[in-house]
Design a protein around this motif. Structure first.
Motif, PDB file in Angstrom:
ATOM      1  N   ASP A 116     -19.904  21.045  22.314  1.00  0.00           N
ATOM      2  CA  ASP A 116     -20.033  21.921  23.567  1.00  0.00           C
ATOM      3  C   ASP A 116     -19.658  20.915  24.943  1.00  0.00           C
ATOM      4  OD1 ASP A 116     -21.117  22.598  26.295  1.00  0.00           O
ATOM      5  OD2 ASP A 116     -22.703  23.862  25.382  1.00  0.00           O
ATOM      6  N   PHE A 117     -18.486  21.247  25.461  1.00  0.00           N
ATOM      7  CA  PHE A 117     -17.939  20.210  26.454  1.00  0.00           C
ATOM      8  C   PHE A 117     -18.762  19.973  27.265  1.00  0.00           C
ATOM      9  CE2 PHE A 117     -14.269  18.713  28.857  1.00  0.00           C
ATOM     10  CZ  PHE A 117     -13.542  17.885  27.858  1.00  0.00           C
ATOM     11  N   ALA A 118     -19.651  20.754  28.025  1.00  0.00           N
ATOM     12  CA  ALA A 118     -20.646  20.630  29.166  1.00  0.00           C
ATOM     13  C   ALA A 118     -21.437  19.527  28.549  1.00  0.00           C
ATOM     14  CB  ALA A 118     -21.289  21.959  29.316  1.00  0.00           C
ATOM     15  N   GLU A 119     -22.113  19.746  27.388  1.00  0.00           N
ATOM     16  CA  GLU A 119     -23.098  18.760  26.892  1.00  0.00           C
ATOM     17  C   GLU A 119     -22.334  17.387  26.802  1.00  0.00           C
ATOM     18  OE1 GLU A 119     -25.715  19.487  23.702  1.00  0.00           O
ATOM     19  OE2 GLU A 119     -26.348  21.297  24.861  1.00  0.00           O
ATOM     20  N   LEU A 120     -21.272  17.098  26.498  1.00  0.00           N
ATOM     21  CA  LEU A 120     -20.548  15.873  26.149  1.00  0.00           C
ATOM     22  C   LEU A 120     -20.520  15.266  27.365  1.00  0.00           C
ATOM     23  CD1 LEU A 120     -18.555  14.172  24.322  1.00  0.00           C
ATOM     24  CD2 LEU A 120     -16.666  15.311  25.141  1.00  0.00           C
ATOM     25  N   LEU A 121     -20.253  15.884  28.606  1.00  0.00           N
ATOM     26  CA  LEU A 121     -20.176  15.601  29.993  1.00  0.00           C
ATOM     27  C   LEU A 121     -21.604  15.134  30.407  1.00  0.00           C
ATOM     28  CD1 LEU A 121     -17.272  17.334  31.327  1.00  0.00           C
ATOM     29  CD2 LEU A 121     -17.264  14.936  30.216  1.00  0.00           C
TER      30      LEU A 121
END
Length: 366
Positions: free
Chosen positions: A65-70
């Motif tokens: 999940d790209f949002a979680e990566l950030l």
């Protein structure tokens, strides 16, 4: 028929295949030509009724999940990335911010490009592997002994202002849609590089990150038309990707398979997601910790399939070698230094099969 009469007939046949699978299909095709029939051991697995065996369950790759990566969950996501790169060589990215118009527009405009008359598409045909735009068929239409069931449009994309004027001007929105897509995938790649380096316990501001920021980007649009006998051929043969990371956008038609635990498994396409895979350069850079995994493409008899691969790596002038931070007396270098010239010499001298190029760069310690 005498040998002197056979030669011109063969030449005419080969010219026909050079025009691509789409052209063949547009002129009516009920059987797969011999040029596309793979030897039995290389074909998709068959049942007695000559139908493709469907795996009981498609492979669901690890989801990032790209949002979680950030966000604050970054350490957990980095562990997932590390495990995915070691185990599968692949993962899927969701919530990347390109789910909307950018991805949809790119798939749509690429479909329309391949629907153009052959005369329009063929303007970009070239056997020059360094051409800024190259339309072609199979894997390498000059060298391949057996052709694969795909046509492609290859676009060099970085630096974008240098290459954009060479890109197709038809359909009229092709350049604008493809340029936005190339720019946004480049940004996603740069964020993924920082995450990959961190997962290897290398500082995200490492020299390699700066090099990769200025590195190469090639966008490859793949078109796989419906095939009358999909059990006899492949959309792409087993191969690993040459670069550092590949970001793949697919439509909703499955076809991508990866070699997992010595079996070919079909990747479940998740609408709007990106499939990200480790390339040969990342395997070398990580000193073998992360694996560039063999993958291939199946075709089907009913639906066309479009995919768009954005291939990213170091600048074409760079030397690729294991990161000094991952080499010590307990972990010596597993690979020879390599560069793009060595790779080009290799693939122009033989067919690129399996992971042969990468194998040729391995150091065998006694």
């Amino acid at each position: 028929m005498s040998p002197s009469m056979i030669a011109p007939v063969m030449e005419e046949e080969n010219k026909k295949y050079q025009k691509g699978v789409k052209h063949l299909c547009e002129n009516g095709l009920t059987k797969v030509p011999t040029k596309y029939i793979w030897p039995e051991p290389d074909r998709p697995i068959l049942t007695k009724s000559d139908k493709l065996i469907k795996p009981n369950k498609n492979l669901k790759l690890p989801l990032i999940d790209f949002a979680e990566l950030l966000g604050p969950n970054r350490p957990h996501v980095l562990r997932t990335i590390a495990e995915a790169c070691k185990t599968y060589g692949f993962f899927q990215v969701v919530n990347h911010g390109m789910e909307g118009d950018v991805s949809k527009n790119m798939i749509d405009v690429c479909k329309r490009f391949f629907e153009l008359p052959y005369e329009e598409r063929s303007k970009y045909m070239s056997s020059d592997m360094s051409a800024p735009v190259r339309y072609g068929t199979s894997f390498n239409q000059i060298k391949d002994n057996v052709f694969c069931w795909r046509d492609f449009l290859k676009l060099y994309a970085h630096p974008l202002p240098d290459y954009l004027p060479h890109w197709p001007s038809s359909p009229s929105d092709f350049r604008s849609s493809a340029a936005t897509y190339a720019k946004e995938t480049k940004e996603m790649f740069e964020m993924m590089v920082k995450a990959i380096l961190e997962s290897l316990e290398i500082d995200g501001s490492d020299e390699a990150a700066k090099e990769l920021e200025e590195g190469s980007q090639v966008v490859v649009v793949n078109c796989y038309p419906p095939c009358p006998e999909p059990e006899l051929t492949l959309g792409m043969p087993p191969h690993s990707d040459y670069g550092f990371l590949t970001l793949l956008l697919q439509d909703d038609v499955e076809g991508l398979q990866i070699l997992y635990r010595d079996e070919w498994v079909t990747v479940d396409p998740i609408p709007g997601s990106f499939v990200v895979n480790v390339g040969d350069h990342l395997e070398i850079f990580s000193n073998g910790r992360y694996k560039s995994v063999l993958h291939r493409v199946l075709v089907n008899s009913t639906k066309p399939r479009i995919s768009v691969a954005s291939l990213h790596s170091f600048p074409l002038t760079s030397v690729v070698k294991p990161s000094p931070k991952l080499v010590d007396k307990h972990n010596p270098s597993q690979y020879m230094d390599t560069d793009f010239t060595t790779f080009l010499q290799y693939i122009t001298s033989r067919e690129p099969k399996w992971k042969n190029f990468l194998e040729s760069r391995k150091i065998h310690h006694v």
